[in-house]
Design a protein around this motif. Sequence first.
Motif, PDB file in Angstrom:
ATOM      1  N   GLU A  52       0.832  -1.209   0.000  1.00  0.00           N
ATOM      2  CA  GLU A  52       0.000   0.000   0.000  1.00  0.00           C
ATOM      3  C   GLU A  52       0.863   1.253   0.000  1.00  0.00           C
ATOM      4  N   ALA A  53       1.978   1.213   0.725  1.00  0.00           N
ATOM      5  CA  ALA A  53       2.899   2.347   0.729  1.00  0.00           C
ATOM      6  C   ALA A  53       3.460   2.579  -0.671  1.00  0.00           C
ATOM      7  N   ALA A  54       3.745   1.482  -1.389  1.00  0.00           N
ATOM      8  CA  ALA A  54       4.247   1.595  -2.756  1.00  0.00           C
ATOM      9  C   ALA A  54       3.200   2.237  -3.668  1.00  0.00           C
ATOM     10  N   THR A  55       1.943   1.869  -3.479  1.00  0.00           N
ATOM     11  CA  THR A  55       0.865   2.459  -4.276  1.00  0.00           C
ATOM     12  C   THR A  55       0.781   3.962  -4.043  1.00  0.00           C
ATOM     13  N   ILE A  56       0.884   4.370  -2.785  1.00  0.00           N
ATOM     14  CA  ILE A  56       0.853   5.797  -2.449  1.00  0.00           C
ATOM     15  C   ILE A  56       2.024   6.511  -3.090  1.00  0.00           C
ATOM     16  N   PHE A  57       3.208   5.926  -2.983  1.00  0.00           N
ATOM     17  CA  PHE A  57       4.418   6.553  -3.517  1.00  0.00           C
ATOM     18  C   PHE A  57       4.340   6.673  -5.037  1.00  0.00           C
ATOM     19  N   CYS A  58       3.846   5.636  -5.700  1.00  0.00           N
ATOM     20  CA  CYS A  58       3.708   5.672  -7.167  1.00  0.00           C
ATOM     21  C   CYS A  58       2.720   6.745  -7.602  1.00  0.00           C
ATOM     22  N   ARG A  59       1.673   6.937  -6.829  1.00  0.00           N
ATOM     23  CA  ARG A  59       0.704   7.981  -7.159  1.00  0.00           C
ATOM     24  C   ARG A  59       1.348   9.367  -7.063  1.00  0.00           C
ATOM     25  N   LEU A  60       2.205   9.540  -6.075  1.00  0.00           N
ATOM     26  CA  LEU A  60       2.870  10.828  -5.889  1.00  0.00           C
ATOM     27  C   LEU A  60       3.963  11.056  -6.923  1.00  0.00           C
ATOM     28  N   PHE A  61       4.659   9.980  -7.305  1.00  0.00           N
ATOM     29  CA  PHE A  61       5.812  10.087  -8.212  1.00  0.00           C
ATOM     30  C   PHE A  61       5.658   9.075  -9.351  1.00  0.00           C
ATOM     31  N   PRO A  62       4.782   9.376 -10.306  1.00  0.00           N
ATOM     32  CA  PRO A  62       4.466   8.425 -11.375  1.00  0.00           C
ATOM     33  C   PRO A  62       5.620   8.131 -12.329  1.00  0.00           C
ATOM     34  N   ASP A  63       6.690   8.911 -12.273  1.00  0.00           N
ATOM     35  CA  ASP A  63       7.833   8.642 -13.145  1.00  0.00           C
ATOM     36  C   ASP A  63       8.618   7.407 -12.708  1.00  0.00           C
ATOM     37  N   PHE A  64       8.429   6.984 -11.462  1.00  0.00           N
ATOM     38  CA  PHE A  64       9.099   5.772 -10.991  1.00  0.00           C
ATOM     39  C   PHE A  64       8.354   4.541 -11.491  1.00  0.00           C
ATOM     40  N   SER A  65       9.104   3.509 -11.857  1.00  0.00           N
ATOM     41  CA  SER A  65       8.504   2.250 -12.276  1.00  0.00           C
ATOM     42  C   SER A  65       7.803   1.583 -11.093  1.00  0.00           C
ATOM     43  N   PRO A  66       6.525   1.196 -11.248  1.00  0.00           N
ATOM     44  CA  PRO A  66       5.819   0.511 -10.155  1.00  0.00           C
ATOM     45  C   PRO A  66       6.541  -0.758  -9.701  1.00  0.00           C
ATOM     46  N   ARG A  67       7.121  -1.476 -10.642  1.00  0.00           N
ATOM     47  CA  ARG A  67       7.826  -2.699 -10.270  1.00  0.00           C
ATOM     48  C   ARG A  67       9.016  -2.385  -9.359  1.00  0.00           C
ATOM     49  N   TYR A  68       9.743  -1.314  -9.698  1.00  0.00           N
ATOM     50  CA  TYR A  68      10.867  -0.889  -8.860  1.00  0.00           C
ATOM     51  C   TYR A  68      10.383  -0.448  -7.486  1.00  0.00           C
ATOM     52  N   ASN A  73       7.700  -1.198  -5.824  1.00  0.00           N
ATOM     53  CA  ASN A  73       7.237  -2.327  -5.011  1.00  0.00           C
ATOM     54  C   ASN A  73       8.403  -3.102  -4.417  1.00  0.00           C
ATOM     55  N   LEU A  74       9.435  -3.379  -5.224  1.00  0.00           N
ATOM     56  CA  LEU A  74      10.603  -4.097  -4.721  1.00  0.00           C
ATOM     57  C   LEU A  74      11.331  -3.255  -3.677  1.00  0.00           C
ATOM     58  N   SER A  75      11.538  -1.987  -4.004  1.00  0.00           N
ATOM     59  CA  SER A  75      12.260  -1.099  -3.097  1.00  0.00           C
ATOM     60  C   SER A  75      11.536  -0.942  -1.766  1.00  0.00           C
ATOM     61  N   MET A  76      10.211  -0.819  -1.812  1.00  0.00           N
ATOM     62  CA  MET A  76       9.450  -0.626  -0.575  1.00  0.00           C
ATOM     63  C   MET A  76       9.526  -1.863   0.320  1.00  0.00           C
ATOM     64  N   GLN A  77       9.611  -3.041  -0.272  1.00  0.00           N
ATOM     65  CA  GLN A  77       9.794  -4.252   0.521  1.00  0.00           C
ATOM     66  C   GLN A  77      11.132  -4.221   1.252  1.00  0.00           C
ATOM     67  N   ILE A  78      12.169  -3.717   0.568  1.00  0.00           N
ATOM     68  CA  ILE A  78      13.495  -3.610   1.182  1.00  0.00           C
ATOM     69  C   ILE A  78      13.462  -2.603   2.325  1.00  0.00           C
ATOM     70  N   VAL A  79      12.826  -1.453   2.085  1.00  0.00           N
ATOM     71  CA  VAL A  79      12.705  -0.437   3.131  1.00  0.00           C
ATOM     72  C   VAL A  79      11.951  -1.014   4.334  1.00  0.00           C
ATOM     73  N   SER A  80      10.872  -1.734   4.074  1.00  0.00           N
ATOM     74  CA  SER A  80      10.078  -2.331   5.138  1.00  0.00           C
ATOM     75  C   SER A  80      10.929  -3.249   6.018  1.00  0.00           C
ATOM     76  N   ARG A  81      11.773  -4.062   5.384  1.00  0.00           N
ATOM     77  CA  ARG A  81      12.642  -4.972   6.139  1.00  0.00           C
ATOM     78  C   ARG A  81      13.694  -4.213   6.933  1.00  0.00           C
ATOM     79  N   GLN A  82      14.079  -3.059   6.445  1.00  0.00           N
ATOM     80  CA  GLN A  82      15.130  -2.278   7.085  1.00  0.00           C
ATOM     81  C   GLN A  82      14.650  -1.619   8.381  1.00  0.00           C
ATOM     82  N   LEU A  83      13.348  -1.426   8.508  1.00  0.00           N
ATOM     83  CA  LEU A  83      12.787  -0.698   9.649  1.00  0.00           C
ATOM     84  C   LEU A  83      12.626  -1.626  10.855  1.00  0.00           C
ATOM     85  N   ALA A  84      13.402  -1.354  11.895  1.00  0.00           N
ATOM     86  CA  ALA A  84      13.329  -2.162  13.112  1.00  0.00           C
ATOM     87  C   ALA A  84      12.343  -1.546  14.098  1.00  0.00           C
ATOM     88  N   LEU A  85      11.758  -2.392  14.918  1.00  0.00           N
ATOM     89  CA  LEU A  85      10.818  -1.926  15.945  1.00  0.00           C
ATOM     90  C   LEU A  85      11.540  -1.669  17.263  1.00  0.00           C
TER      91      LEU A  85
END
Length: 306
Positions: A240-256, A258-270
């Motif tokens: 969902e975060a990737a969808t929001i980001f793509c809407r804001l910055f449509p020049d970015f590839s959705p496939r990129y 989505n992959l990048s947001m998964q990496i960011v998600s894993r990077q965030l520790a609680l």
Amino acid sequence: MAAAAVPVRGHAQRQRLDLLLDWKPAPTYAGFYVAREIEAFKRRGLDVRIVEGHGVNVAAEMIAAGKEYWIGSSSASATAIGRSRDLAIRSLAVYYRRTPTVLYSRTEDRIDAPRNLLGKRVGLVQGSTTVDEYHALLLANRLDRTRIKEIDVDWDSKALLDRKVDALLDYEEITPAQLQSQGNRIAVMRIADFGVRIYSLNLLVNEMAWTSSPQRKQTAQLVEEAVQEGYQFVRDRPAEAATIFCRLFPDFSPRYVNLSMQIVSRQLALPIGNQTRIGWEDTLKTLSSLRLLARAVSAEEVAIYD
């Protein structure tokens, strides 16, 4: 710091604020943009304009000056180095408690451990904090720098794709993810896995704004809570975060994205945004070993703790 429940405030009450990022839009900063889009700022009475920056050191210096901007993002390295130069900045939250910097290479070259760099060509972008982290990697693994050929490159992957270098440095969620999303066979070696213990993306506040202005201190706390909410959303709901980001910055590839947001998600520790004295002490120790600090700095000087 834990997020507090904040009542919805009327539009007329919202405080306008410019928040400075240290670089151009990228999934790395998704938490800031998501916080705005899910109205985390608005619900705390803030009307936030997110401003693109020109690098971590520039952002730290501008926030320290406190004229145009007094709060925004930077890197832990820039924060600590800035404090050693007596810049009026403090870290309010750390989102990346492990550096996301990787050495990325062609999969067939099998560069998956520091020792594999010996005899290889490594591209370095002069002035980038990734170069300091690369030096920390060599130091942590006792590698002879003279046995690696270092080549100056620009901020793109052309040198690697043209086989002029064997490895490049970047955040994992940026160029490496872009290349992988395009079908390139790219391997990454996370330097945090090989002894480089250093904080990265963080939220900075001007020290005078924090200590001398109760109103700005309260505003900074609300910003911290909202961004925490934004990054929690990214961690829990990367698609969902990737969808929001793509809407804001449509020049970015959705496939990129989505992959990048998964990496960011894993990077965030609680818990999101948490910073500790031990974490900062490790960061300062690494920077000191590289002789990057103008003077000795304590963890208490660098960060604001609960």
